[in-house]
Scaffold this active site. Sequence first.
Site, short mmCIF file in Angstrom:
data_model
loop_
_atom_site.label_atom_id
_atom_site.label_comp_id
_atom_site.label_asym_id
_atom_site.label_seq_id
_atom_site.Cartn_x
_atom_site.Cartn_y
_atom_site.Cartn_z
N GLN A 168 42.55 11.74 4.11
CA GLN A 168 41.94 10.51 4.64
C GLN A 168 40.97 9.95 3.62
O GLN A 168 40.40 8.89 3.82
CB GLN A 168 41.18 10.83 5.93
CG GLN A 168 42.04 11.36 7.04
CD GLN A 168 41.19 12.02 8.13
OE1 GLN A 168 40.67 11.34 9.02
NE2 GLN A 168 41.02 13.32 8.07
N HIS A 216 44.23 6.38 4.04
CA HIS A 216 43.24 5.30 4.19
C HIS A 216 43.03 4.48 2.92
O HIS A 216 42.02 3.82 2.77
CB HIS A 216 41.90 5.88 4.67
CG HIS A 216 41.96 6.43 6.07
ND1 HIS A 216 41.02 7.28 6.61
CD2 HIS A 216 42.89 6.26 7.05
CE1 HIS A 216 41.35 7.60 7.85
NE2 HIS A 216 42.48 7.00 8.14
N CYS A 247 47.23 -12.57 -0.08
CA CYS A 247 48.62 -12.36 -0.51
C CYS A 247 48.88 -10.91 -0.90
O CYS A 247 50.00 -10.55 -1.25
CB CYS A 247 49.00 -13.32 -1.65
SG CYS A 247 48.27 -12.88 -3.25
N THR A 261 37.37 17.69 8.13
CA THR A 261 37.45 16.43 8.87
C THR A 261 36.90 16.63 10.28
O THR A 261 37.08 17.70 10.87
CB THR A 261 38.89 15.86 8.94
OG1 THR A 261 38.87 14.65 9.71
CG2 THR A 261 39.89 16.83 9.56
N ASN A 295 35.81 24.32 8.23
CA ASN A 295 34.73 23.36 8.49
C ASN A 295 33.45 24.16 8.80
O ASN A 295 33.53 25.19 9.44
CB ASN A 295 35.11 22.49 9.71
CG ASN A 295 34.34 21.19 9.77
OD1 ASN A 295 33.11 21.18 9.72
ND2 ASN A 295 35.06 20.09 9.88
P1 OAD Z 1 33.61 12.67 8.89
O1 OAD Z 1 32.34 12.26 8.22
O2 OAD Z 1 33.90 12.11 10.24
O3 OAD Z 1 33.62 14.25 9.02
C1 OAD Z 1 33.31 15.08 7.93
C2 OAD Z 1 33.57 16.51 8.33
O4 OAD Z 1 33.35 17.32 7.20
C3 OAD Z 1 32.67 17.03 9.46
O5 OAD Z 1 33.47 17.71 10.41
C4 OAD Z 1 31.74 18.01 8.73
O6 OAD Z 1 31.34 19.11 9.56
C5 OAD Z 1 32.64 18.47 7.61
N1 OAD Z 1 31.95 18.97 6.40
C6 OAD Z 1 30.74 18.65 5.90
N2 OAD Z 1 30.49 19.34 4.77
C7 OAD Z 1 31.57 20.12 4.53
C8 OAD Z 1 31.92 21.05 3.52
N3 OAD Z 1 31.11 21.33 2.51
N4 OAD Z 1 33.13 21.67 3.60
C9 OAD Z 1 33.97 21.40 4.63
N5 OAD Z 1 33.69 20.52 5.61
C10 OAD Z 1 32.51 19.88 5.57
O7 OAD Z 1 34.78 12.38 7.84
P2 OAD Z 1 36.34 12.23 8.13
O8 OAD Z 1 36.77 13.18 9.19
O9 OAD Z 1 37.02 12.28 6.83
O10 OAD Z 1 37.94 6.14 7.53
O11 OAD Z 1 36.39 10.76 8.69
C11 OAD Z 1 37.62 10.17 8.97
C12 OAD Z 1 37.59 8.71 8.62
O12 OAD Z 1 36.47 8.09 9.24
C13 OAD Z 1 37.37 8.42 7.13
O13 OAD Z 1 38.56 8.49 6.37
C14 OAD Z 1 36.85 7.02 7.18
C15 OAD Z 1 35.87 7.14 8.31
O14 OAD Z 1 35.59 5.94 8.98
C16 OAD Z 1 38.15 5.02 6.82
O15 OAD Z 1 37.42 4.70 5.91
C17 OAD Z 1 39.32 4.24 7.29
#
Ligand code: OAD
Length: 252
Positions: free
Chosen positions: A102, A120, A131, A191, A216
């Site tokens: 993502q 994404h 366009c 994530t 995580n």
């Molecule tokens: P989030 O910010 O929602 O979640 C980040 C996750 O990473 C959380 O579950 C944290 O606990 C975990 N985390 C933090 N530090 C970490 C580490 N060192 N090792 C492993 N995990 C860790 O991010 P995403 O799930 O990627 O969309 O968010 C999904 C989408 O929401 C993104 O792609 C973005 C956002 O809006 C778009 O831009 C379309």
Amino acid sequence: MRNDIVEAARYLCSASAVVCLTGAGVSAESGVPTFRDAQTGLWSRFDAEELASPQGFERDPGLVWRWYMGRLGQLEEAVPNPGHTALAQLEGICERFLLVTQNVDDLHEQAGSVDVIHLHGSLLDFRCVSCSAPHNLTEEQRRADSPPACGVCGDLVRPDVVWFGEGLPWEAVETAAEAAQACDLMLVVGTSGLVYPAAQLPLIAKQAGAKVIDVNPEPGPVSSIADLFLQGKSGEILPDLARAVADLQAGG
Ligand code: OAD
């Protein structure tokens, strides 16, 4: 080595098709901020509606442009961390290993991952808002206060990332969903599992009979359906996991 990591390595060794879904957490140890972590997450400090939606861009293209140029600058300082490197190693040693991310950074590719699907978009790509013609930024345009004009139709150029309220690139989603349906192991890394349709992929895999591993520091919706929850930072857990897989394959 932790017992749960060795157990996860056994799952990986017996799987013939692995899909790995990553989120912002995998890049956190490279200094790229996540979205939802309290205090440090982008959406706890900035207004997503204002900065990452078509309506926000229409209202104030300069503000959105400057924010993305700031993120791009930050990204250019970042280098892959041991978590990215371990995933590239796993791709090399597992029978089939597809990485679905993502993330809009290119740290997986920089670490050596080859089979990567971006759900994404990419912070490094730009296209016309009307366009969709691709656009290569000049240094001057990068430093400008507002987006450049499209060379084809003259409308504004925007980052080629998916904004709130927009559809995902359908080919990427279709390939990822098919792979989730057909895999026998899904490794989910960093994530929150809150954003669909990406969040659906572990459920698709689970319902089709695959094992799910979640990496995580915090429990969440993915760990609640996972067969194994490897609690901790991906930059610490994944290198051990890759080492354990290599050891098992070597007969250790
Ligand atoms: P989030 O910010 O929602 O979640 C980040 C996750 O990473 C959380 O579950 C944290 O606990 C975990 N985390 C933090 N530090 C970490 C580490 N060192 N090792 C492993 N995990 C860790 O991010 P995403 O799930 O990627 O969309 O968010 C999904 C989408 O929401 C993104 O792609 C973005 C956002 O809006 C778009 O831009 C379309």
